[in-house]
Design a protein around this motif. Structure first.
Motif, PDB file in Angstrom:
ATOM      1  N   ASP A 111       0.810  -1.211   0.000  1.00  0.00           N
ATOM      2  CA  ASP A 111       0.000   0.000   0.000  1.00  0.00           C
ATOM      3  C   ASP A 111       0.842   1.258   0.000  1.00  0.00           C
ATOM      4  O   ASP A 111       0.310   2.368  -0.024  1.00  0.00           O
ATOM      5  CB  ASP A 111      -0.923   0.018   1.227  1.00  0.00           C
ATOM      6  N   ALA A 156      -7.850   3.325  -4.966  1.00  0.00           N
ATOM      7  CA  ALA A 156      -8.541   2.487  -3.970  1.00  0.00           C
ATOM      8  C   ALA A 156      -9.911   2.108  -4.499  1.00  0.00           C
ATOM      9  O   ALA A 156     -10.408   2.687  -5.465  1.00  0.00           O
ATOM     10  CB  ALA A 156      -8.669   3.260  -2.659  1.00  0.00           C
ATOM     11  N   LYS A 157     -10.525   1.087  -3.848  1.00  0.00           N
ATOM     12  CA  LYS A 157     -11.898   0.747  -4.237  1.00  0.00           C
ATOM     13  C   LYS A 157     -12.786   1.947  -3.882  1.00  0.00           C
ATOM     14  O   LYS A 157     -12.519   2.637  -2.923  1.00  0.00           O
ATOM     15  CB  LYS A 157     -12.360  -0.474  -3.436  1.00  0.00           C
ATOM     16  N   GLY A 176      -4.840  -5.399   0.763  1.00  0.00           N
ATOM     17  CA  GLY A 176      -4.655  -4.148   1.492  1.00  0.00           C
ATOM     18  C   GLY A 176      -5.659  -3.115   1.023  1.00  0.00           C
ATOM     19  O   GLY A 176      -6.740  -3.445   0.533  1.00  0.00           O
ATOM     20  N   GLU A 177      -5.272  -1.843   1.149  1.00  0.00           N
ATOM     21  CA  GLU A 177      -6.204  -0.758   0.872  1.00  0.00           C
ATOM     22  C   GLU A 177      -6.096  -0.246  -0.560  1.00  0.00           C
ATOM     23  O   GLU A 177      -7.072   0.236  -1.120  1.00  0.00           O
ATOM     24  CB  GLU A 177      -5.890   0.438   1.806  1.00  0.00           C
ATOM     25  N   ARG A 178      -4.848  -0.241  -1.088  1.00  0.00           N
ATOM     26  CA  ARG A 178      -4.649   0.460  -2.359  1.00  0.00           C
ATOM     27  C   ARG A 178      -3.892  -0.409  -3.359  1.00  0.00           C
ATOM     28  O   ARG A 178      -3.202  -1.367  -3.006  1.00  0.00           O
ATOM     29  CB  ARG A 178      -3.819   1.744  -2.139  1.00  0.00           C
TER      30      ARG A 178
END
Lengths: 904, 498
Positions: free
Chosen positions: A718, A739-740, A748-750
């Motif tokens: 990330d 990101a979503k 993870g996030e990104r």
């Protein structure tokens, strides 16, 4: 040594030049070339103190063999013509002809008395019995020269010039001593045919010319009957010399080499690489009696591999360049692919050479016109923009295709080889120029021009050279390749002989000298004739050589021939081949075959335009500005250091699959045997097994292999690694973190993607504070998502360990970083499927990580537009196989051993 | 006896004489053993080692070694009015001035000689490579022969000083490349027909030393030795015939020599960061870094400066010939075709302090007298011929007076034309005069030599003489002698030597 020395530092020494100017040179071809007489005449020379020349008994039988034209006339020409020629005859004596000698001069009347040498005033003056001793102003004659003259007079002082001229004019070079014999065309047909041949153009004409002109050749020498075993005529000619020299091998022929030695030798000689272990096994286990011949044929049929092996040789011989213009300097053009294709299709050699020179041929190598600094720059094999370039082109053609060194004659008369006065060379060079060339002697222009002319008089060829430049080149090519050209075929078959046996039938291979006959001139003449009559087919002659018994003899350093430039007359008997060093290409390509156990045609060294410390140390020139027909094969510390410690050599040897596979084998004996087959194409002997085994045991740690499972180490997910400096296309905007729900994310996030614009883009970072430690057993990985609505055409990963040298890509080969088919640009497959997250794995070995490396940067590249998302990236640490290093070391030793490095 | 020498005669006597070094064509009659002794008696070497500082690109001599009047920029000034973009500064040698920016070198000027009047007839035009080839080999390209460079000739003729130190070392140039210009350059820097035995040992980055003197990363020394003795032992099991062959024996010997070099104490010469005082290392740094330059991507300052430090240490360890280069790049570094003033300021800052420090260090260690330091470039510079700076179509200036050139802006203010007709070299130590200038050039364009013009072959002959090598030393290729100065005709310029 006094006046015998020609001091070139004072070229333009009038006295010396005038003496040579007066001399008439009789080449071995019956050509008389008057030299420039524009130089000042010498003053009357002073007499020298009397020199006593030893005199010996004349054998009348031997005396009858002496030829006036070939042996006696040159002595007069070189020593007497200054003062006693047709134009200038001191005391009324003209020594330039037999009638002149018979007529004699004012002082003594007839100079010679046929049948009575010692009563001939000529001989008396030569011996100093009458004063002043002759030649006045030159050193006295040698014992041999005097003897020849006396012999000739005793035998009747006959003039055989006319019959010699007919013989040579009709039959071309008869250096082998065999008599010429003419094929019976009637003269008018011959004339008509010659006219036909010499007008018009085209490849078919070339073949027709060859057919017709072959008829003019004398019969080749008959292969002699010999006691020694012979597989083909080559062996007969070779053994005949053994008999002549009374060598013991004539009765007890040397043994042929082992199958293992033959196998390796012939693979390297034909396709430039060693066999794989499987190929080697198959051959060694084959019991059919004609397997060697069949192997030769099999290898010659591998057209691409055969062509790949020849290509670097010819690139250097013609000075083919990788690019047209370098720093504003034009080149001889890039002929690599043409050379390759010519050999793939086994193009007749005469056609191939003609295509370099003759614009009227459909396959002509057209000059390439580029531009530098606003000026056009021409790249072509024949360069003629300046006087210097023209003469260099001519000298190159002569050297490479006629085995004749004319370079010295570019600026002054060749002071070592009387064949080549400057004007004769300039006449030849004029054939490659739009205008006749000026005589520029030692950088002084003389204002005198020399008419273009081919240096050898070939039968039926008109004297005048065409004026239009294209036709002139066409004529030059025609005469160069003509069957009656005494040197063209002999030069190439000599090169073949040298290539496979180590030393040529004449040496140096670029410098044929009529006054230094080849060792075994009969074999040379036969090989040349055989080559020409089989359509100048190189494969035919190669096959002749490789299937001869001579080629297959065992290597024996006591019998090996040597060429000593101080003793060039020393005969060579070919009772053993000469040891040869592998060229850089052969070595590196063979290592590639050994480690991969297959020949990847795309990875052959000749395809690489890069030059590295290793390739240079192994003798591969960095650039081909100057032509060359041989590699030196020297050894040097700088080279040994590369083999010992060079990163490149290490990587080439250690990162192959063969080491991987060997790691799994538990039985040491099998491993050692396998590595011997792989590297040396034979099994290991019992003592080699023992030695290898104790080496491996000493090198291997505990037999228990580490049981740790592989560990996945994530380096970026990330965020960038700590300390990393980002960069890329679009600079600050190169890295875009997404990101979503806007974009796909794997873990993870990104995820990250490229933010710049353009067909080819990248985003990368360098300078990570904690580098990724990657070893050869590890596997780098990343996760990638290709947008199905906008997929790219290629994706690439790059790694930085101080340099960007490790790259892997998927898809098309669009991004030009690194070298294709090397670890610096390794293709690992097609594009992964779009619309889903795919895990990409890159084994460290594939990108050249043969020794542990610290990676501090990573680059994500793409080409062909499109949207690409990346996520978790790092390395899978596999347990280091403890066997890798010792096995690699063993393989290294095999490859560094003389048995691998030399062909015997 | 014949009145012409047969090739055989020449080869037998000439080659034998040339086996060590063919000293003179007139030595044919001498026995081979006599030839070297005779030559040695003729020439007494004043220098044992040479450091050749090669600064290619074409240095504007008017701003450096041969300063003229300072003519500051004024928009609209004529080219003929531009005589110098910087002031001449006095040096430690009375009466000798250098261009401002070479202040450090100026402080050691009393130890050296400037040659201001090297000239030649050949106009190289736009082609740097040909001019560089000429400077490095003494011959004009193409020669028809693989021509060896100065370093290879010295290496072959004089051999190693210390048997553990390679005779020809090259610092500061990248090795691995597929760039055609770099490939061309590596050929002319190489040994040519002498062969790989006389090839330079390349050190691209002094900080990394001579890479192959150290084992590959990850290879421990005991493993290396185990591998080496295995190689020795398994070679001993090879076919007897192979082992007996002389070529094989030579091959194995160089492998052992290479291994021995790795243990040589000479390796410590490369450890300058550990062994030198930090102030010394700093003194070799250029006075400007990458970020200060107009062209940030082209920076070799540390490689160059530290290369000089390494060169000094190698001389101390017994090196023979070392060439240190500020690596050439087309239009980079000294190859200025615009903004000459600014770029000269930058380049002088790159080279001034390191070079001066080298001279000082050698002097302090008592090595300068026997070490020849030569600083060279392939040609000088003059005013450009066309208003469009850097785009001259006609092969660049040479003899222009500059009347037709109008300098409109700072970018055009500088010496942007190639000037083969006028070039300078600087020599320190090695038997050359101290605090001396040789030759004079005109004060107005074209600034051709007006006093004591010299030819390159004579400069080379002078350098060779200082090293104890006769100018007609030659080696045989293709059956004929090839001389270390052009055709053996170089004549040493004794006026340069002390």
């Amino acid at each position: 040594m006094g006046r015998g020395i020609i001091d070139v530092s004072t070229c333009g020494d009038n006295r010396l030049e005038s003496r040579r100017a007066r001399a008439r040179i009789f080449g071995a071809f019956g050509v008389i070339i008057p030299l420039a007489t524009a130089l000042a005449r010498s003053a009357e020379p002073a007499a020298h103190p009397k020199v006593e020349i030893p005199v010996r008994e004349i054998d009348p039988a031997a005396a009858g063999q002496v030829s006036y034209a070939r042996q006696v006339a040159p002595i007069f020409a070189n020593n007497c013509a200054d003062c006693h020629s047709t134009e200038d005859h001191k005391s009324g004596l003209d020594t330039s002809s037999v009638p002149g000698l018979l007529k004699g001069g004012k002082k003594a009347g007839p100079a010679i008395v046929p049948g009575k040498p010692d009563e001939s005033p000529l001989v008396q003056f030569l011996r100093g019995l009458r004063e002043p001793q002759m030649p006045k102003g030159n050193p006295a004659l040698s014992e041999e020269e005097l003897h020849l003259i006396r012999e000739w007079i005793l035998a009747g002082a006959r003039d055989d010039s006319a019959s010699i001229a007919v013989e040579e004019k009709a039959g071309g070079l008869t250096e082998s001593g065999t008599q010429a014999s003419l094929v019976a065309y009637d003269s008018s047909t011959q004339k008509a045919l010659n006219d036909l041949v010499f007008s018009g153009n085209g490849k078919d004409r070339l073949i027709a010319q060859r057919k017709l002109r072959l008829a003019l050749l004398p019969k080749p020498p008959e292969p002699p009957k010999v006691k020694a075993p012979a597989f083909n005529p080559i062996d007969q000619f070779i053994a005949a010399k053994w008999e002549q020299a009374g060598l013991k091998e004539a009765d007890a022929a040397p043994a042929v080499c082992s199958d293992a030695a033959f196998l390796r030798r012939v693979y390297l000689d034909v396709i430039g690489v060693i066999p794989t272990a499987a190929q080697a096994r198959r051959f060694l286990e084959d019991t059919t009696p004609d397997k060697r011949v069949r192997l030769v044929d099999e290898l010659l049929a591998r057209n691409e591999d055969y062509a790949a092996h020849w290509t670097p040789f010819w690139e250097e011989a013609i000075g083919s360049s990788n690019v047209g213009i370098t720093g504003g300097i034009g080149s001889r053009g890039n002929h690599r692919d043409w050379i390759f294709e010519s050999f793939v299709h086994n193009k007749p050699f005469d056609l191939m050479v003609a295509e370099l020179i003759d614009p009227t041929l459909p396959g002509y190598r057209q000059p390439d016109i580029g531009e530098a600094n606003g000026k056009p720059v021409v790249s072509a094999y024949i360069r003629n923009e300046t006087h210097l370039e023209t003469i260099q082109s001519a000298a190159n053609v002569a050297q490479v295709f006629m085995g004749t060194e004319m370079k010295c004659a570019s600026c002054h008369n060749h002071f070592l080889n009387k064949e080549w006065p400057q004007t004769r060379f300039l006449a030849f060079a004029g054939m490659f120029s739009t205008n006749d060339l000026e005589v520029i002697r030692c950088e002084q222009k003389s204002g005198q021009f020399v008419a273009a002319r081919f240096p050898f008089d070939l039968p039926g060829v008109p004297e005048a050279v065409p004026k239009p430049f294209e036709e002139r080149l066409h004529r030059a090519a025609q005469l160069l390749i003509d069957p009656t050209n005494p040197r063209f075929a002999k030069t190439i078959v000599n090169r073949l002989w040298k290539r496979y046996l180590g030393l040529g039938l004449f040496e140096p291979q670029d410098d044929f000298r009529p006054d230094q006959p080849p060792t075994n001139p009969e074999l040379l003449a036969w090989l040349a004739d055989d080559f020409m009559r089989h359509g100048y087919d190189l494969k035919h002659s190669i096959r002749q050589i490789l299937t001869s018994r001579t080629y297959q003899l065992r290597f024996d350093p006591e019998l090996e021939d040597h060429f000593d430039v101080n003793q060039p007359q020393q005969a060579r008997y070919y009772r053993s081949p000469s040891l040869r060093r592998l060229t850089a290409e052969e070595l590196l390509d063979s290592i590639q075959v050994a480690t991969a156990q297959s020949l990847d045609a795309q990875r052959r060294t000749y395809l690489s335009t890069a030059s590295t410390a290793l390739t240079r140390a192994l003798g591969r020139p960095a650039s081909r500005n100057e032509i060359s027909t041989a590699r030196a094969g020297d050894v040097a510390v700088v080279q040994a250091l590369e083999l010992l410690n060079g990163e490149e050599f290490y990587e080439r040897v250690y990162s192959g699959r063969v080491v991987d596979q060997a790691e799994d084998e538990k039985d040491l004996a099998k491993v050692i045997d396998r590595l011997y087959w792989v590297a040396l194409s034979r099994p290991a002997s019992a003592s080699e097994q023992e030695l290898g085994s104790s080496f491996l045991k000493a090198s291997l740690p505990e037999p228990k292999r580490a049981e740790e499972p592989p560990v996945e180490q994530v380096w970026l997910e990330d965020d960038l690694p700590q300390g990393a400096n980002p960069g890329g296309t679009g600079d600050a905007g190169a890295w875009i973190w997404v990101a979503k729900p806007d974009a796909p994310v794997f873990s993870g996030e990104r995820a990250h993607t490229q933010g710049g614009k353009g067909e080819q883009r990248q985003h990368y970072f360098v300078g990570a504070a904690k580098p990724l430690h990657v070893g050869p057993d590890d596997v780098l990985f990343t996760y990638v998502y290709l947008d199905p609505k906008a997929p790219p055409r290629e994706i690439m990963l790059q790694w930085n360990n101080g340099n960007w040298d490790q790259r892997a890509y998927w898809g098309e080969d669009l991004i030009p970083f690194g070298e294709a088919n090397t670890p610096s640009r390794r293709r690992l497959g097609p594009l992964p499927a779009a619309g889903q997250w795919v895990r990409l794995e890159v084994p460290a070995c594939e990108v050249g990580i043969a020794a542990p490396m610290d990676i501090a940067g990573w680059s994500f590249d793409q080409s062909g537009g499109g949207a690409v998302y990346w996520d978790k990236s790092g390395v899978v640490k596999n347990p280091t196989n403890p066997a890798r290093q010792p096995l690699g070391d063993l393989l290294w030793a095999l490859v560094a051993s003389p048995e691998f490095q030399y062909i015997r | 006896m014949k009145n012409s020498i047969t090739r055989r005669d020449f080869i037998r006597t000439g080659l034998a004489a040339a086996a060590g070094a063919g000293f003179s064509r007139c030595a044919f009659g001498d026995t081979p053993a006599a030839a070297p002794a005779k030559a040695a008696a003729q020439l007494v070497a004043k220098a044992d080692a040479m450091i050749h500082i090669w600064l290619p690109g074409g240095i504007a001599q008017t701003d450096t070694w041969d300063p003229k009047k300072y003519t500051p920029f004024q928009a609209g000034m004529k080219g003929s009015e531009l005589l110098g973009t910087c002031e001449p500064i006095p040096t430690s040698a009375d009466g000798i001035f250098l261009g401002k920016g070479l202040d450090n070198i100026a402080s050691v000027m009393h130890r050296g000689t400037i040659l201001r009047s090297l000239t030649n007839e050949t106009k190289f035009g736009a082609i740097h490579l040909k001019a560089q080839y000429y400077m490095q080999t003494g011959y004009l390209f193409p020669t028809g022969v693989k021509t060896p460079s100065l370093g290879a000739a010295v290496a072959r003729t004089l051999g190693r000083r210390n048997p553990q130190v390679p005779a020809y070392i090259y610092i500061g140039r990248d090795i691995d490349t597929s760039d055609e210009e770099k490939l061309f350059i590596s050929e002319y820097l190489g040994p040519g027909f002498y062969g790989v035995k006389y090839a330079p040992f390349m050190i691209p980055d002094p900080a990394k030393g001579l890479a192959t003197l150290n084992a590959v990363s990850g290879m421990k020394m005991d493993r290396l030795d185990r591998r080496q003795s295995y190689l020795r032992a398994m070679t001993g099991l090879a076919e007897a015939e192979l082992q007996k062959a002389n070529r094989v024996k030579d091959y194995l010997k160089v492998m052992e020599d290479a291994r021995a070099m790795m243990d040589s104490p000479v390796k410590r010469a490369f450890d300058y960061r550990k062994e030198e005082k930090p102030e010394t290392v700093k003194a070799y740094e250029p006075e400007v870094g990458a970020d200060d330059l107009l062209d940030k991507t082209y920076y070799y300052g540390n490689r160059f400066g530290q290369g000089l430090l390494l060169a000094r240490r190698l001389v101390e360890a017994g090196a023979r010939y070392i060439q240190v280069e500020y690596q050439y790049g087309p239009f980079k570094g000294f190859d200025m075709h615009e903004s000459g003033r600014t770029r000269m300021i930058e380049m002088k800052r790159q080279v001034d302090r390191p070079i001066a420090q080298l001279i000082r260090d050698l002097d302090q260690r008592g090595l300068l007298d026997r070490t020849l330091v030569m600083i060279s470039t392939e040609f000088g510079r003059t005013i450009a011929s066309e208003p469009a700076a850097g785009k001259e179509p006609d092969g660049f200036a040479e003899r222009h007076t500059g009347d037709k050139l109008v300098i409109e802006n700072e970018k055009m203010y500088g010496f942007h034309g190639h000037f083969s007709s006028g070039n300078c070299l600087a020599f320190f130590g090695g038997g050359f005069k101290k605090g001396f200038v040789y030759g004079k050039t005109a004060d107005l364009h074209p600034m051709l030599p007006v006093e004591n013009p010299v030819r390159l072959e004579d400069v080379h002959a002078t350098v060779y003489k200082a090293l104890g090598i006769p100018a007609d030393t030659n080696y045989v290729t293709e059956g004929r002698p090839f001389y270390v100065t052009k055709d053996g005709k170089g004549v040493p310029i004794d006026g340069l030597l002390a």
